[in-house]
Scaffold this motif. Structure first.
Motif, PDB file in Angstrom:
ATOM      1  N   TYR A 115      76.967  -4.925  16.189  1.00 13.93           N
ATOM      2  CA  TYR A 115      77.517  -4.743  17.537  1.00 13.93           C
ATOM      3  C   TYR A 115      76.539  -4.015  18.439  1.00 13.93           C
ATOM      4  O   TYR A 115      75.628  -3.311  17.986  1.00 13.93           O
ATOM      5  CB  TYR A 115      78.832  -3.953  17.485  1.00 13.93           C
ATOM      6  CG  TYR A 115      78.695  -2.533  16.984  1.00 13.93           C
ATOM      7  CD1 TYR A 115      78.211  -1.508  17.800  1.00 13.93           C
ATOM      8  CD2 TYR A 115      79.049  -2.211  15.667  1.00 13.93           C
ATOM      9  CE1 TYR A 115      78.073  -0.212  17.333  1.00 13.93           C
ATOM     10  CE2 TYR A 115      78.911  -0.917  15.196  1.00 13.93           C
ATOM     11  CZ  TYR A 115      78.417   0.076  16.034  1.00 13.93           C
ATOM     12  OH  TYR A 115      78.274   1.349  15.556  1.00 13.93           O
ATOM     13  N   GLY A 117      77.413  -1.438  21.606  1.00 15.82           N
ATOM     14  CA  GLY A 117      78.510  -0.760  22.292  1.00 15.82           C
ATOM     15  C   GLY A 117      78.022  -0.131  23.581  1.00 15.82           C
ATOM     16  O   GLY A 117      77.005   0.577  23.594  1.00 15.82           O
ATOM     17  N   PHE A 220      81.889  -4.245  24.164  1.00 11.48           N
ATOM     18  CA  PHE A 220      81.225  -4.480  22.877  1.00 11.48           C
ATOM     19  C   PHE A 220      80.830  -5.945  22.750  1.00 11.48           C
ATOM     20  O   PHE A 220      81.617  -6.841  23.076  1.00 11.48           O
ATOM     21  CB  PHE A 220      82.163  -4.132  21.712  1.00 11.48           C
ATOM     22  CG  PHE A 220      82.100  -2.698  21.267  1.00 11.48           C
ATOM     23  CD1 PHE A 220      81.274  -2.321  20.213  1.00 11.48           C
ATOM     24  CD2 PHE A 220      82.859  -1.731  21.898  1.00 11.48           C
ATOM     25  CE1 PHE A 220      81.222  -1.001  19.789  1.00 11.48           C
ATOM     26  CE2 PHE A 220      82.812  -0.411  21.486  1.00 11.48           C
ATOM     27  CZ  PHE A 220      81.989  -0.038  20.433  1.00 11.48           C
TER      28      PHE A 220
END
Length: 229
Positions: A115, A117, A220
């Motif tokens: 991911y 973020g 995200f």
């Protein structure tokens, strides 16, 4: 790799950003349209300051979607060209950038994700990325958690629950589905990043000013790497 909104990547062309702009400005259920402020008999200068703050907030969210960090461009198999609200997610909005072809996780499964973020209230500041977490051989280490354990912020669980392995999804997570305390995962490993993230989200002065409906909005980009039943 940093991809600006004017890059040639087809999935970042203007229609996607127009869609998000419409979502932010027209959707009555959007958590970003305006920050609620306590009523008072404030002066005209105070009203102007509040209006300016709202403009800056909207600009920061827009900027966050125009400076996108992605490991690779999505395939042409993406079926959703607009953001849509995930069912039973508490207002999490998603855009599928690449559809996976593997397994879909269930509660109790161990899932691994990569991911990026970002925090909308800080002009899309990237507070963490699994691609920066390297093992001894220099390979990025995915974030692993058990789906349904409630140790991870609700917005990520809602996003992953309907993904397939190999897919990539961008989600806009409202504060109610984001960090509720400083122990929820994923937690940035860097101390200064953690401090900046949580002092922004849980800033008592700004919360008292009525900015709670937007202060903790997260963005995200999530890639579902694997599922272990």
């Amino acid at each position: 790799m940093l991809i600006q909104c004017f890059a040639s990547a087809p999935y970042l062309h203007e229609p996607h950003h127009n869609t998000l702009h419409r979502t932010l400005t027209k959707s009555p259920s959007s958590p970003f349209v305006s920050a609620s402020c306590p009523s008072s008999s404030s002066s005209s200068s105070s009203a102007a300051a509040i209006s300016r703050r709202r403009e800056i907030l909207l600009l920061s969210i827009t900027t966050a979607t125009c400076s996108i960090l992605l490991p690779a461009p999505p395939s042409n198999s993406a079926v959703n060209t607009d953001f849509f609200e995930l069912p039973n997610s508490g207002g999490v909005r998603a855009l599928d950038l690449r559809l996976g072809t593997g397994a879909t996780p269930d509660d109790g499964d161990q899932v691994a994700i990569h991911y990026y973020g970002r925090l909308a209230a800080k002009q899309g500041w990237r507070f963490d990325s699994t691609y920066d977490h390297k093992d001894s051989s220099g390979d990025p280490i995915p974030f692993v958690f058990t789906l349904g354990s409630r140790k991870v912020i609700s917005g990520i669980e809602a996003a992953v629950r309907s993904m397939k392995v190999g897919g990539t999804r961008r989600v806009i997570i409202p504060p109610s589905q984001g960090y509720q305390n400083t122990s929820q995962e994923p937690v940035p490993p860097n101390f200064f990043d953690r401090q900046r993230l949580f002092t922004t989200i849980f800033n008592p002065t700004r919360l008292a000013n009525g900015e709670g409906s937007t202060l903790g909005t997260l963005i995200f980009d999530i890639e579902l790497v694997s599922v272990r039943h």
